[in-house]
Design a protein around this motif. Structure first.
Motif, PDB file in Angstrom:
ATOM      1  N   ARG A 331      52.066  35.399  33.276  1.00  0.00           N
ATOM      2  CA  ARG A 331      50.947  35.778  34.130  1.00  0.00           C
ATOM      3  C   ARG A 331      51.260  35.640  35.607  1.00  0.00           C
ATOM      4  NH1 ARG A 331      45.684  33.789  30.790  1.00  0.00           N
ATOM      5  NH2 ARG A 331      46.280  34.692  28.820  1.00  0.00           N
ATOM      6  N   GLY A 332      52.242  34.855  35.943  1.00  0.00           N
ATOM      7  CA  GLY A 332      52.700  34.774  37.311  1.00  0.00           C
ATOM      8  C   GLY A 332      51.605  34.467  38.307  1.00  0.00           C
ATOM      9  N   ALA A 333      51.588  35.271  39.379  1.00  0.00           N
ATOM     10  CA  ALA A 333      50.680  35.013  40.489  1.00  0.00           C
ATOM     11  C   ALA A 333      49.223  35.176  40.114  1.00  0.00           C
ATOM     12  CB  ALA A 333      51.026  35.948  41.650  1.00  0.00           C
ATOM     13  N   ARG A 335      47.774  34.025  37.470  1.00  0.00           N
ATOM     14  CA  ARG A 335      47.345  33.011  36.512  1.00  0.00           C
ATOM     15  C   ARG A 335      45.997  32.392  36.876  1.00  0.00           C
ATOM     16  NH1 ARG A 335      50.015  30.060  32.743  1.00  0.00           N
ATOM     17  NH2 ARG A 335      51.996  30.958  33.426  1.00  0.00           N
ATOM     18  N   ALA A 336      45.829  32.034  38.142  1.00  0.00           N
ATOM     19  CA  ALA A 336      44.586  31.361  38.543  1.00  0.00           C
ATOM     20  C   ALA A 336      43.387  32.288  38.409  1.00  0.00           C
ATOM     21  CB  ALA A 336      44.708  30.852  39.980  1.00  0.00           C
ATOM     22  N   GLY A 337      43.554  33.576  38.728  1.00  0.00           N
ATOM     23  CA  GLY A 337      42.451  34.522  38.568  1.00  0.00           C
ATOM     24  C   GLY A 337      42.122  34.778  37.116  1.00  0.00           C
ATOM     25  N   LEU A 338      43.150  34.851  36.276  1.00  0.00           N
ATOM     26  CA  LEU A 338      42.919  35.041  34.847  1.00  0.00           C
ATOM     27  C   LEU A 338      42.200  33.840  34.250  1.00  0.00           C
ATOM     28  CD1 LEU A 338      46.327  36.662  33.964  1.00  0.00           C
ATOM     29  CD2 LEU A 338      44.108  37.687  33.507  1.00  0.00           C
ATOM     30  N   ALA A 339      42.488  32.654  34.756  1.00  0.00           N
ATOM     31  CA  ALA A 339      41.777  31.466  34.271  1.00  0.00           C
ATOM     32  C   ALA A 339      40.281  31.591  34.537  1.00  0.00           C
ATOM     33  CB  ALA A 339      42.345  30.210  34.929  1.00  0.00           C
ATOM     34  N   SER A 340      39.914  32.150  35.693  1.00  0.00           N
ATOM     35  CA  SER A 340      38.493  32.356  35.995  1.00  0.00           C
ATOM     36  C   SER A 340      37.880  33.358  35.027  1.00  0.00           C
ATOM     37  CB  SER A 340      38.323  32.856  37.435  1.00  0.00           C
ATOM     38  OG  SER A 340      38.745  31.883  38.363  1.00  0.00           O
ATOM     39  N   LEU A 341      38.607  34.440  34.735  1.00  0.00           N
ATOM     40  CA  LEU A 341      38.099  35.436  33.793  1.00  0.00           C
ATOM     41  C   LEU A 341      37.909  34.828  32.409  1.00  0.00           C
ATOM     42  CD1 LEU A 341      37.327  38.289  32.957  1.00  0.00           C
ATOM     43  CD2 LEU A 341      39.771  38.821  32.758  1.00  0.00           C
ATOM     44  N   GLU A 342      38.861  34.030  31.979  1.00  0.00           N
ATOM     45  CA  GLU A 342      38.744  33.418  30.662  1.00  0.00           C
ATOM     46  C   GLU A 342      37.563  32.455  30.590  1.00  0.00           C
ATOM     47  OE1 GLU A 342      42.673  31.908  30.396  1.00  0.00           O
ATOM     48  OE2 GLU A 342      43.524  33.806  29.666  1.00  0.00           O
ATOM     49  N   ALA A 375      42.197  40.607  42.589  1.00  0.00           N
ATOM     50  CA  ALA A 375      42.716  41.577  43.552  1.00  0.00           C
ATOM     51  C   ALA A 375      43.440  40.872  44.695  1.00  0.00           C
ATOM     52  CB  ALA A 375      41.578  42.437  44.087  1.00  0.00           C
ATOM     53  N   ALA A 376      42.881  39.770  45.176  1.00  0.00           N
ATOM     54  CA  ALA A 376      43.508  39.033  46.270  1.00  0.00           C
ATOM     55  C   ALA A 376      44.852  38.454  45.840  1.00  0.00           C
ATOM     56  CB  ALA A 376      42.579  37.924  46.751  1.00  0.00           C
ATOM     57  N   LEU A 377      44.912  37.913  44.626  1.00  0.00           N
ATOM     58  CA  LEU A 377      46.169  37.363  44.135  1.00  0.00           C
ATOM     59  C   LEU A 377      47.204  38.458  43.899  1.00  0.00           C
ATOM     60  CD1 LEU A 377      44.755  34.709  41.649  1.00  0.00           C
ATOM     61  CD2 LEU A 377      45.896  34.275  43.823  1.00  0.00           C
ATOM     62  N   ARG A 378      46.734  39.672  43.657  1.00  0.00           N
ATOM     63  CA  ARG A 378      47.631  40.817  43.493  1.00  0.00           C
ATOM     64  C   ARG A 378      48.170  41.282  44.850  1.00  0.00           C
ATOM     65  NH1 ARG A 378      49.391  42.980  38.546  1.00  0.00           N
ATOM     66  NH2 ARG A 378      47.315  43.426  37.736  1.00  0.00           N
ATOM     67  N   GLY A 379      47.516  40.844  45.948  1.00  0.00           N
ATOM     68  CA  GLY A 379      47.983  41.213  47.276  1.00  0.00           C
ATOM     69  C   GLY A 379      47.056  42.130  48.034  1.00  0.00           C
ATOM     70  N   THR A 380      45.877  42.434  47.480  1.00  0.00           N
ATOM     71  CA  THR A 380      44.923  43.308  48.152  1.00  0.00           C
ATOM     72  C   THR A 380      44.129  42.523  49.182  1.00  0.00           C
ATOM     73  OG1 THR A 380      44.708  44.644  46.139  1.00  0.00           O
ATOM     74  CG2 THR A 380      42.988  44.893  47.808  1.00  0.00           C
ATOM     75  N   GLU A 381      44.080  43.012  50.405  1.00  0.00           N
ATOM     76  CA  GLU A 381      43.284  42.378  51.457  1.00  0.00           C
ATOM     77  C   GLU A 381      41.859  42.915  51.389  1.00  0.00           C
ATOM     78  OE1 GLU A 381      43.841  40.067  53.708  1.00  0.00           O
ATOM     79  OE2 GLU A 381      45.963  39.694  53.309  1.00  0.00           O
ATOM     80  N   LEU A 382      40.894  42.045  51.182  1.00  0.00           N
ATOM     81  CA  LEU A 382      39.495  42.450  51.067  1.00  0.00           C
ATOM     82  C   LEU A 382      38.675  41.820  52.181  1.00  0.00           C
ATOM     83  CD1 LEU A 382      39.036  41.892  47.222  1.00  0.00           C
ATOM     84  CD2 LEU A 382      39.335  44.082  48.379  1.00  0.00           C
ATOM     85  N   ALA A 588      44.955  28.241  47.056  1.00  0.00           N
ATOM     86  CA  ALA A 588      45.527  29.580  47.244  1.00  0.00           C
ATOM     87  C   ALA A 588      44.536  30.665  46.841  1.00  0.00           C
ATOM     88  CB  ALA A 588      46.822  29.717  46.454  1.00  0.00           C
ATOM     89  N   VAL A 589      43.832  30.466  45.722  1.00  0.00           N
ATOM     90  CA  VAL A 589      42.847  31.461  45.298  1.00  0.00           C
ATOM     91  C   VAL A 589      41.753  31.604  46.347  1.00  0.00           C
ATOM     92  CG1 VAL A 589      41.100  32.042  43.582  1.00  0.00           C
ATOM     93  CG2 VAL A 589      43.279  31.104  42.849  1.00  0.00           C
ATOM     94  N   VAL A 590      41.267  30.474  46.839  1.00  0.00           N
ATOM     95  CA  VAL A 590      40.180  30.519  47.824  1.00  0.00           C
ATOM     96  C   VAL A 590      40.647  31.215  49.096  1.00  0.00           C
ATOM     97  CG1 VAL A 590      38.593  29.145  49.220  1.00  0.00           C
ATOM     98  CG2 VAL A 590      39.127  28.427  46.886  1.00  0.00           C
ATOM     99  N   TRP A 591      41.817  30.820  49.608  1.00  0.00           N
ATOM    100  CA  TRP A 591      42.253  31.352  50.885  1.00  0.00           C
ATOM    101  C   TRP A 591      42.610  32.833  50.807  1.00  0.00           C
ATOM    102  CZ3 TRP A 591      41.462  31.369  55.573  1.00  0.00           C
ATOM    103  CH2 TRP A 591      42.371  31.849  56.521  1.00  0.00           C
ATOM    104  N   ARG A 592      43.263  33.241  49.744  1.00  0.00           N
ATOM    105  CA  ARG A 592      43.644  34.652  49.636  1.00  0.00           C
ATOM    106  C   ARG A 592      42.433  35.541  49.410  1.00  0.00           C
ATOM    107  NH1 ARG A 592      49.032  33.956  45.811  1.00  0.00           N
ATOM    108  NH2 ARG A 592      50.143  32.554  47.234  1.00  0.00           N
TER     109      ARG A 592
END
Length: 749
Positions: A331-333, A335-342, A375-382, A588-592
């Motif tokens: 899951r790489g980068a 992982r933290a977002g997928l944990a929220s989805l789960e 999206a943020a962890l994927r590199g998208t700036e929102l 990292a999740v919060v800041w990105r």
């Protein structure tokens, strides 16, 4: 029990719908894993924006009909319980019609309608597909220039006397109008399975496109990409449709991948034949694999959270066929977002209905937050999006790095020890301060005191308590505000009775929350209240019980997995317990995701300095990402200079670090007093480097036109005299002058 069909697995499918040996979902029959009919066109994913689905087109409707309307034996399963039906055994031919041996539901794989049959002014073309209830047909509306429609039989035709009543009862569904729900044109009566038995038919908009069942199969076979963003976006659009139905007192009942179609950039729920009124306790058409147990349906009646349960199961199936969610999966980068989805999917499918999402709107709110995280962890700036649960952050959660050091850094003994390279401080803020300065929860607008609290704007704690005493109603929110105010007073005055008053206020609010929960549960509604968990965590944090605080914050995150503030709190709890890796993941999740939450950036920078291998460059890079639009931009610039000029453990800064610090000091923006202190730190660090081997250092205003030991001492003397001018009393001034005299070289010549 059903045998697991996966090769080599001896297990059976248990009540959870998963194999008790391999732990996977049942394999589809071999034929069902084949690619669906060709002709669908996938649009270019490159122009798919945030929260959008890639476009899917369709062939002409007439090209999708079944010229040989037979259902292969491996596809013959009961539409209700998914048991095998209509199979050949011991040389006997397969039955095309009959009853399910497991649940008794009638089945028929023979089309009732033929080309040219008329149902009112609708003309049948040919069968399109076979579903759990029977065949779906392509038809034409002869009153509207042959517009294509889909025709499907209603679920219950066993009692001929009730067919017309059932049709009339469902006429109100024609009024439904939502972009994510198939448009119903009409309900008509036509031939049933027997000549003397009429059947009800639903006439719907022809949609086309791919079902989520098709998309799931193609993803499993690696014939189509199914990124996790699409899985979440499917959830968002389905939740829009469910919210629309639930607001009208309706429950969809039979949500599953086959009943959701993706066409163009949207999904549509395509089968409203099972829709019933909220609270209905009679027989309903469901697919057991995707819904709650029958015992719950009977005891509670059909409820909106049951649709959310079905959605959770549906999305779980899609997720495990996504590249990021496929077990074991790298899951790489993300992982933290997928944990929220789960967490969200787990809440939706809780066996205890009291712990599920209470509404489609609340689940959608969390899904949108989760999509932003991924999206943020994927590199998208929102762009930032304000939370509907927490007020914007006011304070920066950092103890030292955000500001130049105080004069006390130099006002100890006036000897050379005060001139050593500055050690980068442990900048973790104290737990009581964090308990007070985490973003505050916004009042629940449904609370009786919500309007009153909106007008209570005073910043004086005791005056606010007096205002709260003027509210006489029973309010959870008023009690929670009292709790936070008493906590602030305890910090200001250090009085134990104020903390006790905060605990009492929380206990009283908790009693009211329990009453509210019991009331809602009596109405068969899920009713978890994250606010009590949040304030329990604040009290624990104030008492420096970080383990207890983390457990309570985790409960908040379980309930609100799309919110960032609980992750900020959990990042701090991990950091203060010396667990830099999980702290960094949360920060990292919060800041990105939200570039306005600079506390997360500072926390992430601190984690790069922790542990056995501190990374100065990574810490500087993080604080550099706090942009000019942030109110904490100047604090970040100060932190970067301190990080470059300071010592981490036994490792001092290098020449490149000091060169960077000097470059930063040349940029205008620091106030004069703060800049003088930062210049002093850089000159001290440079003097230490020269003593260790005279590396090449940048020449200029800060370190001199020719960097030498005596020259640096003279400059440092000047710095200390400038600091003495900032002194607030004679003792401080005299100490700094003594230190300046100490650093002065023996001779200026």
């Amino acid at each position: 029990m059903t045998r697991c069909r996966r090769p080599g697995c001896p297990g059976t499918i248990d009540d959870t719908g998963f194999c008790d040996v391999c732990g996977l979902q049942p394999a589809e029959p071999a034929e069902s894993a084949a690619e669906p009919d060709p002709g669908w066109t996938d649009g270019d994913r490159a122009d798919t924006g945030f929260g959008e689905l890639p476009p899917i087109g369709v062939k002409a409707p007439e090209s999708q009909v079944r010229t040989n309307p037979e259902v292969p034996e491996p596809h013959r399963v009961c539409g209700r319980c998914r048991a095998e039906v209509g199979r050949s055994t011991f040389g006997r031919p397969a039955l095309a019609s009959g009853f399910c041996p497991r649940c008794g539901t009638p089945f028929s794989f023979v089309p009732r309608l033929r080309r040219g049959d008329r149902l009112g002014h609708y003309e049948v073309v040919d069968p399109l597909a076979h579903g759990g209830v029977g065949w779906v047909y392509l038809g034409r509306d002869t009153h509207l220039d042959g517009r294509h429609v889909a025709i499907k039989g209603l679920i219950n035709e066993n009692d001929p006397e009730t067919v017309e009543a059932a049709v009339n009862e469902r006429k109100h569904l024609i009024a439904l109008d939502h972009e994510n729900i198939v448009r119903i044109h009409d309900f008509v009566i036509g031939p049933g399975s027997e000549a003397d038995r009429p059947a009800g038919y639903i006439v719907m908009e022809y949609v086309g496109g791919k079902s989520l069942q098709d998309i799931k199969k193609l993803a499993r076979l690696n014939r189509r990409t199914l990124p996790v963003e699409d899985v979440v976006t499917y959830g968002l659009q389905i939740l829009d449709a469910l919210a629309y139905l639930h607001a009208r007192g309706l429950v969809y009942c039979d949500l599953k991948p086959g009943n959701v179609i993706h066409r163009d950039r949207r999904i549509k729920l395509i089968d409203l034949g099972a829709v019933c009124e909220r609270g209905y306790r009679g027989d309903v058409w469901v697919t057991e694999r995707y819904t709650v147990p029958e015992s719950e349906r009977r005891s509670r009646g059909m409820r909106p959270d049951m649709d959310l349960y079905s959605l959770g199961v549906t999305l779980k199936e899609l997720l495990v066929n996504s590249p990021e969610g496929r077990p074991p999966g790298a899951r790489g980068a993300l992982r933290a977002g997928l944990a929220s989805l789960e967490l969200a999917l787990t809440r939706a499918t809780e066996p205890d209905w009291r712990r599920r999402f209470p509404s489609a709107e609340e689940m959608r709110e969390q899904f949108e937050g989760i999509l932003r995280q991924i999206a943020a962890l994927r590199g998208t700036e929102l762009p930032p999006k304000p939370s509907s649960r927490f007020a914007p952050a006011v304070e920066l959660l950092d103890a030292e790095l955000y500001r130049p050091p105080p004069l006390s850094r130099w006002t100890g003994p006036a000897d050379e020890t005060a001139l050593e390279t500055d050690r980068i401080p442990d900048s973790r803020p104290l737990p009581p301060r964090v308990a007070l300065e985490l973003p505050a929860p916004l009042p629940d607008p449904r609370d009786p005191a919500a309007g009153f609290l909106a007008t209570a704007t005073t910043g004086d704690p005791r005056r606010l308590l007096a205002e709260l005493d003027g509210f006489r109603g029973r309010s959870i929110e008023a009690g929670l505000v009292r709790c936070r105010v008493h906590l602030a007073l305890a910090w200001q005055a250090g009085e134990a009775q104020e903390f006790a008053a905060a605990a009492t206020a929380l206990e009283e609010a908790g009693d009211l929350a329990l009453e509210e929960r019991r009331r809602r549960e009596a109405a068969q509604e899920p009713a978890e209240d994250w606010r009590i968990h949040w304030h329990t965590a604040l009290l624990a944090l104030y008492r420096r019980k970080s383990d207890e605080a983390a457990a309570a914050f985790e409960e908040v995150r379980r309930i609100l997995p799309g919110e960032l503030v609980p992750r900020l709190a959990l990042g701090y709890c991990a950091e203060v317990r010396d667990r830099p890796s999980p702290a960094a993941a949360h920060y990292a999740v919060v800041w990105r995701t939200d570039r306005t939450e600079a506390s997360a950036a500072f926390g992430l920078a601190r984690t790069h300095l922790a542990g056995p291998s501190p990374d100065r460059d990574a810490a500087v890079s993080v604080v550099d990402s706090v942009g000019p639009a942030s109110k904490h931009y100047d604090a970040a610039r100060t932190a970067a200079i301190r990080l470059r000029a300071g010592r981490i453990g036994e490792a001092g800064p290098g020449a490149a670090d000091l060169e960077d610090a000097v470059r930063r000091l040349a940029v205008p923006g620091h106030d004069r007093a703060g800049r003088a202190r930062l210049v002093t730190l850089v000159r001290q660090a440079a003097l230490g480097l020269l003593a260790d081997g005279s590396p090449e250092l940048p020449e200029g205003e800060i370190l001199g036109s020719r960097v030498t030991g005596p020259g640096l001492r003279l400059l440092l003397e000047d710095s200390l005299r400038e600091l003495a001018a900032q002194a607030t009393d004679d003792d401080e001034h005299d100490t700094l002058i003594d230190l300046a005299n100490t650093v002065r070289p023996r001779s200026r010549w």
